[in-house]
Design an enzyme around this catalytic site. Structure first.
Site, PDB file in Angstrom:
ATOM      1  N   ARG A  44       0.833  -1.205   0.000  1.00 31.32           N
ATOM      2  CA  ARG A  44       0.000   0.000   0.000  1.00 31.32           C
ATOM      3  C   ARG A  44       0.869   1.257   0.000  1.00 31.32           C
ATOM      4  O   ARG A  44       0.594   2.219  -0.711  1.00 31.32           O
ATOM      5  CB  ARG A  44      -0.903  -0.067   1.235  1.00 31.32           C
ATOM      6  CG  ARG A  44      -1.586   1.192   1.657  1.00 31.32           C
ATOM      7  CD  ARG A  44      -2.911   1.371   0.953  1.00 31.32           C
ATOM      8  NE  ARG A  44      -3.722   2.354   1.643  1.00 31.32           N
ATOM      9  CZ  ARG A  44      -3.432   3.645   1.686  1.00 31.32           C
ATOM     10  NH1 ARG A  44      -2.362   4.125   1.105  1.00 31.32           N
ATOM     11  NH2 ARG A  44      -4.223   4.472   2.330  1.00 31.32           N
ATOM     12  N   ASP A  58     -12.720  -2.083  -4.357  1.00 29.89           N
ATOM     13  CA  ASP A  58     -13.613  -1.432  -3.404  1.00 29.89           C
ATOM     14  C   ASP A  58     -14.989  -1.301  -4.016  1.00 29.89           C
ATOM     15  O   ASP A  58     -15.126  -1.303  -5.243  1.00 29.89           O
ATOM     16  CB  ASP A  58     -13.074  -0.057  -3.001  1.00 29.89           C
ATOM     17  CG  ASP A  58     -13.730   0.404  -1.712  1.00 29.89           C
ATOM     18  OD1 ASP A  58     -13.302  -0.034  -0.643  1.00 29.89           O
ATOM     19  OD2 ASP A  58     -14.715   1.168  -1.789  1.00 29.89           O
TER      20      ASP A  58
HETATM   21  O1  CP3 Z   1     -12.573  -8.112   1.494  1.00 24.32           O
HETATM   22  C1  CP3 Z   1     -11.509  -7.900   0.896  1.00 24.32           C
HETATM   23  O2  CP3 Z   1     -10.383  -8.218   1.340  1.00 24.32           O
HETATM   24  C2  CP3 Z   1     -11.593  -7.305  -0.503  1.00 24.32           C
HETATM   25  C3  CP3 Z   1     -11.424  -5.910  -0.601  1.00 24.32           C
HETATM   26  C4  CP3 Z   1     -12.512  -4.948  -0.114  1.00 24.32           C
HETATM   27  C5  CP3 Z   1     -12.183  -3.653   0.327  1.00 24.32           C
HETATM   28  N1  CP3 Z   1     -13.343  -2.964   0.506  1.00 24.32           N
HETATM   29  C6  CP3 Z   1     -10.812  -3.155   0.494  1.00 24.32           C
HETATM   30  C7  CP3 Z   1     -10.588  -1.927   1.272  1.00 24.32           C
HETATM   31  C8  CP3 Z   1     -13.905  -5.046  -0.108  1.00 24.32           C
HETATM   32  C9  CP3 Z   1     -14.786  -6.257  -0.430  1.00 24.32           C
HETATM   33  C10 CP3 Z   1     -14.416  -3.772   0.271  1.00 24.32           C
HETATM   34  C11 CP3 Z   1     -15.858  -3.469   0.330  1.00 24.32           C
HETATM   35  C12 CP3 Z   1     -16.298  -2.196   0.902  1.00 24.32           C
HETATM   36  N2  CP3 Z   1     -15.730  -0.959   0.787  1.00 24.32           N
HETATM   37  C13 CP3 Z   1     -17.481  -2.032   1.626  1.00 24.32           C
HETATM   38  C14 CP3 Z   1     -18.487  -3.128   1.886  1.00 24.32           C
HETATM   39  C15 CP3 Z   1     -18.042  -4.049   2.934  1.00 24.32           C
HETATM   40  C16 CP3 Z   1     -18.138  -3.489   4.311  1.00 24.32           C
HETATM   41  O3  CP3 Z   1     -17.072  -3.355   4.927  1.00 24.32           O
HETATM   42  O4  CP3 Z   1     -19.243  -3.270   4.739  1.00 24.32           O
HETATM   43  C17 CP3 Z   1     -17.587  -0.675   2.002  1.00 24.32           C
HETATM   44  C18 CP3 Z   1     -18.683  -0.038   2.820  1.00 24.32           C
HETATM   45  C19 CP3 Z   1     -16.480  -0.007   1.440  1.00 24.32           C
HETATM   46  C20 CP3 Z   1     -16.198   1.448   1.468  1.00 24.32           C
HETATM   47  C21 CP3 Z   1     -14.902   1.724   2.103  1.00 24.32           C
HETATM   48  N3  CP3 Z   1     -13.681   1.401   1.550  1.00 24.32           N
HETATM   49  C22 CP3 Z   1     -14.656   2.321   3.356  1.00 24.32           C
HETATM   50  C23 CP3 Z   1     -15.736   2.797   4.299  1.00 24.32           C
HETATM   51  C24 CP3 Z   1     -13.263   2.380   3.520  1.00 24.32           C
HETATM   52  C25 CP3 Z   1     -12.482   3.009   4.631  1.00 24.32           C
HETATM   53  C26 CP3 Z   1     -12.416   2.062   5.762  1.00 24.32           C
HETATM   54  C27 CP3 Z   1     -11.414   2.479   6.786  1.00 24.32           C
HETATM   55  O5  CP3 Z   1     -11.428   1.817   7.820  1.00 24.32           O
HETATM   56  O6  CP3 Z   1     -10.631   3.425   6.575  1.00 24.32           O
HETATM   57  C28 CP3 Z   1     -12.679   1.760   2.402  1.00 24.32           C
HETATM   58  C29 CP3 Z   1     -11.226   1.568   2.150  1.00 24.32           C
HETATM   59  C30 CP3 Z   1     -10.737   0.171   2.017  1.00 24.32           C
HETATM   60  N4  CP3 Z   1     -11.313  -0.757   1.213  1.00 24.32           N
HETATM   61  C31 CP3 Z   1      -9.586  -0.377   2.634  1.00 24.32           C
HETATM   62  C32 CP3 Z   1      -9.487  -1.689   2.163  1.00 24.32           C
HETATM   63  C33 CP3 Z   1      -8.403  -2.695   2.469  1.00 24.32           C
HETATM   64  C34 CP3 Z   1      -8.624   0.356   3.550  1.00 24.32           C
HETATM   65  C35 CP3 Z   1      -7.920   1.405   2.756  1.00 24.32           C
HETATM   66  C36 CP3 Z   1      -6.458   1.544   3.037  1.00 24.32           C
HETATM   67  O7  CP3 Z   1      -5.678   0.589   2.802  1.00 24.32           O
HETATM   68  O8  CP3 Z   1      -6.073   2.662   3.431  1.00 24.32           O
END
Ligand code: CP3
Length: 358
Positions: A41, A78
Site C-alpha cells: 500500500r 472497493d
Molecule cells: O474483502 C476484501 O479483502 C476485498 C477488498 C474490499 C475492500 N473494501 C478493500 C478496502 C472489499 C470487499 C471492500 C468493500 C467495501 N468498501 C465495503 C463493503 C463491505 C463493508 O465493509 O461493509 C464498504 C462499505 C467499502 C467502502 C470503504 N472502503 C470504506 C468505508 C473504507 C475506509 C475504511 C477504513 O477503515 O478506513 C474503504 C477503504 C478500504 N477498502 C480499505 C481496504 C483494504 C482500507 C484502505 C487503506 O488501505 O487505506
C-alpha cells in the site's frame, strides 16, 4: 477452467452440497492488519493507486492465502469504484475513509448519471480479476463483488461515510421518485459490473448491502431488497458450465432474512447480532448462510477465539451443509494476524465433526 479447481469446498457449501468441513474466509481478508499489505500500500502511494494497478491488486489478493488456510480469494478492490467511474471523484484520506469530490447534490446531478461500461471505465478491475484468476491457478475460487445500489447511493449522496444518513434518507423521504431513478441507474451499473467480473473469471459474486440495516422494514423492501432482486435476475447463472453462486449480505438485516431468502441469492451473509440457529430457522433450507463471528472477538485471547468458533459452528448445527464460516463484518485493521490464524485453524479443527454422514 473449473476442471482444475483443487478446492471447491466453498462453492459446494454455497450451494448446500455436501462438504467434509466448513469452508472459511474473512471479509477484508486482504487489508491493513497484514504488514505485507501495508508495505504494498505504501509502495502504491494511495489506496486507489493500489486498486487501479492489476499487478498490485493481484499481489495483495493473494497475501492472506500465503499465510492462512483459506477456502476463497476475494478480489482486491472497493465498492466505490462504480461511483468513481460515474465521475464522482473518489479519494481516501488517512483515517477518514472515502470522500467524493463531487457528491450528488441536485436532481440534475442524478439525471446525468450513466452506467459505466465495465470493460472501459472499470477495465482495471476486470484486468485484476483475469490476472488473479490466472495466478490462483485453481487453488481456491475467486469471489467478485459490488456494493448494493442502496449502499452506493448512501456514499454518493452523503459524499463519504455518515453517522445518521440524514442526506440520503432526506432524499428518500422527500423525493422517492428521484431516489428510485438513482437506484435504477445504479442497478444497471451493478448488474453489468458483476456480469463482467463473472465473464472475466469470478466464480461467485457477493453484493455488499452494508447500510441496508439503517432503513425501516418497509423502506428496506422498497429501496434495497427490490433492487437486489432485480440484480440477481440479471446475473449470468453459470460460467464454464458451473453455477456461479450469489451471496447477499445486508449488515443489520437479521430480521429480514426470510424475505432475503426469496430474492434469488444462493447464500445470505449474517452479522453477529443474529444467532445462526435463528437465521437457519428463518431461511428454512432455501439458502446457505455465511458468518458470523463478531470481528471484535479477534482481539480476545486465543482460547476465547477457539471457544467462540466452536459456539458459532454449534449454532449452525449438525446434519446439513450450507454454512460458510466468516466474520460478521470486515476484519478490523489492528487485529493481530496470529489471532486470525487461530480462528481459521479452529474452523479446520472443529468443523469436520459437523459434517459426518451416515
Ligand atoms: O474483502 C476484501 O479483502 C476485498 C477488498 C474490499 C475492500 N473494501 C478493500 C478496502 C472489499 C470487499 C471492500 C468493500 C467495501 N468498501 C465495503 C463493503 C463491505 C463493508 O465493509 O461493509 C464498504 C462499505 C467499502 C467502502 C470503504 N472502503 C470504506 C468505508 C473504507 C475506509 C475504511 C477504513 O477503515 O478506513 C474503504 C477503504 C478500504 N477498502 C480499505 C481496504 C483494504 C482500507 C484502505 C487503506 O488501505 O487505506
Amino acid at each position: 477452467m473449473t476442471a482444475n479447481l483443487q478446492n471447491d469446498c466453498f462453492l459446494r457449501a454455497l450451494l448446500r452440497e455436501p462438504v467434509e468441513r466448513t469452508p472459511v474466509w474473512m471479509m477484508r481478508q486482504a487489508g491493513r492488519y497484514l504488514p505485507e499489505y501495508r508495505r504494498v500500500r505504501r509502495q502504491a502511494g494511495s489506496f486507489m493507486d493500489l486498486c487501479t494497478q492489476p499487478e498490485l491488486a493481484c499481489e495483495v489478493t493473494l497475501q492472506p492465502l500465503e499465510r492462512f488456510r483459506l477456502d476463497a480469494a476475494i478480489l482486491f478492490s472497493d465498492i466505490l469504484t462504480i461511483p468513481h467511474a460515474m465521475g464522482l471523484g473518489l479519494s481516501f484520506s488517512e483515517g477518514e475513509g472515502p470522500r467524493f469530490a463531487h457528491p450528488l447534490r441536485t436532481a440534475a446531478d442524478i439525471q446525468r448519471l450513466a452506467a459505466p461500461d465495465p470493460e472501459n471505465e472499470l477495465r482495471y478491475v476486470m484486468d485484476a480479476v483475469r490476472l488473479i484468476r490466472r495466478s490462483l491457478n485453481g487453488r481456491v475460487p475467486l469471489i467478485g463483488f459490488s456494493g448494493s445500489p442502496w449502499t452506493l447511493a448512501c456514499y454518493m449522496v452523503e459524499g463519504g461515510s455518515s453517522r445518521d444518513y440524514a442526506k440520503v434518507k432526506g432524499l428518500l423521504y422527500d423525493q422517492p421518485q428521484l431516489m428510485h431513478q438513482l437506484l435504477e441507474v445504479l442497478s444497471q451499473a451493478v448488474a453489468a459490473y458483476l456480469n463482467a467480473q463473472i465473464a472475466a473469471g469470478a466464480q461467485t459474486v457477493m453484493l455488499f448491502d452494508t447500510w441496508g440495516g439503517v432503513l425501516s422494514s418497509e423502506d428496506y423492501r422498497e429501496f434495497s431488497l427490490g433492487y437486489a432482486r432485480r440484480i440477481s435476475a440479471a446475473l449470468s447463472p453459470e460460467a464454464d458450465g458451473r453455477r456461479v453462486p450469489r451471496i447477499l449480505f445486508t449488515k443489520g438485516g437479521g430480521q429480514w432474512l426470510s424475505d432475503m431468502a426469496d430474492a434469488g441469492y444462493d447464500a445470505l451473509g449474517v452479522d453477529w447480532t443474529t444467532p445462526l440457529s435463528v437465521a437457519r430457522a428463518a431461511v428454512t433450507e432455501r439458502v446457505a448462510l455465511q458468518g458470523n463471528l463478531d470481528p471484535v472477538v479477534l482481539y480476545a485471547a486465543p482460547e476465547t477465539i477457539r471457544r467462540k468458533v466452536q459456539a458459532t459452528l454449534a449454532q449452525f448445527g449438525h446434519g446439513a451443509s450450507g454454512h460458510v464460516f466468516n466474520l460478521g463484518h470486515g476484519i478490523l485493521p489492528d487485529v493481530d494476524p496470529a489471532h486470525a490464524e487461530t480462528m481459521i485453524e479452529a474452523v479446520h479443527e472443529f468443523s469436520p465433526a459437523y459434517h459426518v454422514h451416515g
